[in-house]
Scaffold this active site. Structure first.
Site, short mmCIF file in Angstrom:
data_model
loop_
_atom_site.label_atom_id
_atom_site.label_comp_id
_atom_site.label_asym_id
_atom_site.label_seq_id
_atom_site.Cartn_x
_atom_site.Cartn_y
_atom_site.Cartn_z
N ASP B 27 -44.46 13.71 44.37
CA ASP B 27 -43.16 13.03 44.51
C ASP B 27 -42.96 12.21 45.78
O ASP B 27 -41.86 12.18 46.35
CB ASP B 27 -42.01 14.06 44.37
CG ASP B 27 -42.01 14.74 43.00
OD1 ASP B 27 -42.86 14.40 42.16
OD2 ASP B 27 -41.17 15.64 42.79
N LYS B 134 -42.81 13.51 35.74
CA LYS B 134 -42.40 14.87 35.38
C LYS B 134 -40.88 14.97 35.36
O LYS B 134 -40.20 14.58 36.31
CB LYS B 134 -43.00 15.89 36.35
CG LYS B 134 -42.52 15.81 37.77
CD LYS B 134 -43.26 16.84 38.62
CE LYS B 134 -42.84 16.83 40.06
NZ LYS B 134 -41.44 17.07 40.32
N CYS B 167 -40.02 20.83 44.53
CA CYS B 167 -41.07 20.51 43.54
C CYS B 167 -42.46 20.99 43.93
O CYS B 167 -43.28 21.28 43.06
CB CYS B 167 -41.06 19.02 43.26
SG CYS B 167 -39.53 18.51 42.42
#
Lengths: 224, 224
Positions: B27, B134, B167
């Site tokens: 990310d 995702k 995450c």
């Protein structure tokens, strides 16, 4: 009566839907919580933190039963031949000083069929309640838990159990990612080390609430 | 040459298998890490911690490429109609003050096709590398990541990215439960608040190593 309520939490209110809520009791097993279990008897762990939560969980279970809520008990457990334990998990538990399957006073550590692996006497399921054996730390891996919840239209989960940072947090995060509304009752969760419990709570409170909801059993029982 | 090595970590040595290892970069998107991205520009977040790790991740990517390792970049992202965001996730992000899809200077927050959702310029994948969108915090939910790793016989994963407690930790725990050997490079992971990063590291170090392995990029690069 409308089954929707708001429960106060450490950050934002949790919108519960009582008709679609289940209570999860994670890994209250002899090996983790009994004086003769593996962690106390073989490893010398101080089990006072994990035992302190038992009466509070009993109270929440009574409350859940009164409201017709499903109660689900998980056990971290493996087949006697460990064929359901990944090599990575076996190595991690070996490193930690407690290889899966090691013999203790109540049988082999976390092995199905042995007394140490069983749920503690104080928290035995009723016939109508579910007991789920899970081979991973998350209760959603290698189990039919998700399918069972979907089948019952369960959308909300209350989390209690041990240890907070290991199987409780792992299961919470997974449930949340699957779309279940999760509420962790912090006074009904524990770790052997208070700091490890606190770290898990801080993770859940992270990102200003984008990760999860944390409250106490008192908040839940007074709200409903 | 044998591809098996031991890497020193904060607890127990991590047994890496270089031929079956992939590097995960989680990310590193404009919305999280760019001064004009949503978190900095709209929310006023201090992005210094998350930007500090960029040069260290670049160094690890260079090293991974030199060793012929697969590099995988994830993006937390959603379709423009948010049909892939669960109601629970939408509520959590609303509560946190950053509803998914809110318009910012670089487009809608975490929406595919908008500039804010893209990976930062400093960490763009090569043609041969993977980029995975995702919809959850764990990279293993709603994606083909597990299937892709199994197909390549990848068994070991190095974790870098943001944010550590959200995450990165969520993906690490899930990977570990699926049987992948995970090693988190703590100097290549960050959160906006240092305390939230630290809590995630403490969770991973919990239970004396039964949860995971944590080390630094320097330990990895000097070992191999």
């Amino acid at each position: 009566m409308n089954s929707h309520r708001l429960i106060q939490t450490r950050r934002h209110a949790f919108p519960i839907d009582l008709d679609h809520t289940a209570l999860l009791v994670i890994d209250l097993q002899n090996d983790f919580c009994h004086t003769d279990g593996f962690c106390s008897h073989r490893l010398g762990a101080d089990i006072s933190n994990v035992r302190n939560i038992i009466p509070r969980i009993q109270k929440v279970i009574d409350w859940a039963r009164q409201h017709g809520m499903l109660v689900i008990y998980t056990r971290e457990s493996h087949k006697p031949d460990l064929s359901d334990a990944t090599p990575c998990k076996q190595l991690r538990y070996e490193n930690a000083g407690y290889p899966l399957g090691t013999l203790g006073k109540m049988g082999r550590f976390l092995i199905q069929g042995d007394r140490g692996c069983e749920l503690i006497d104080e928290l035995q399921p009723l016939e109508t309640e579910l007991q789920i054996d899970k081979p991973a730390q998350s209760a959603f891996i290698g189990t039919n838990l998700e399918a069972g919840l979907r089948q019952r239209n369960t959308t909300h989960l209350l989390f209690t159990g041990v240890t907070t940072e290991c199987c409780v947090l792992g299961s919470y995060r997974h449930a949340s990612d699957l779309g279940f509304y999760g509420l962790l009752l912090e006074d009904c969760c524990a770790a052997y080390q208070i700091q490890e419990h606190q770290s898990a709570i801080e993770v859940l409170l992270g990102e200003n609430g984008a990760i999860g909801w944390v409250t106490t059993s008192e908040q839940v029982l007074t709200a409903i």
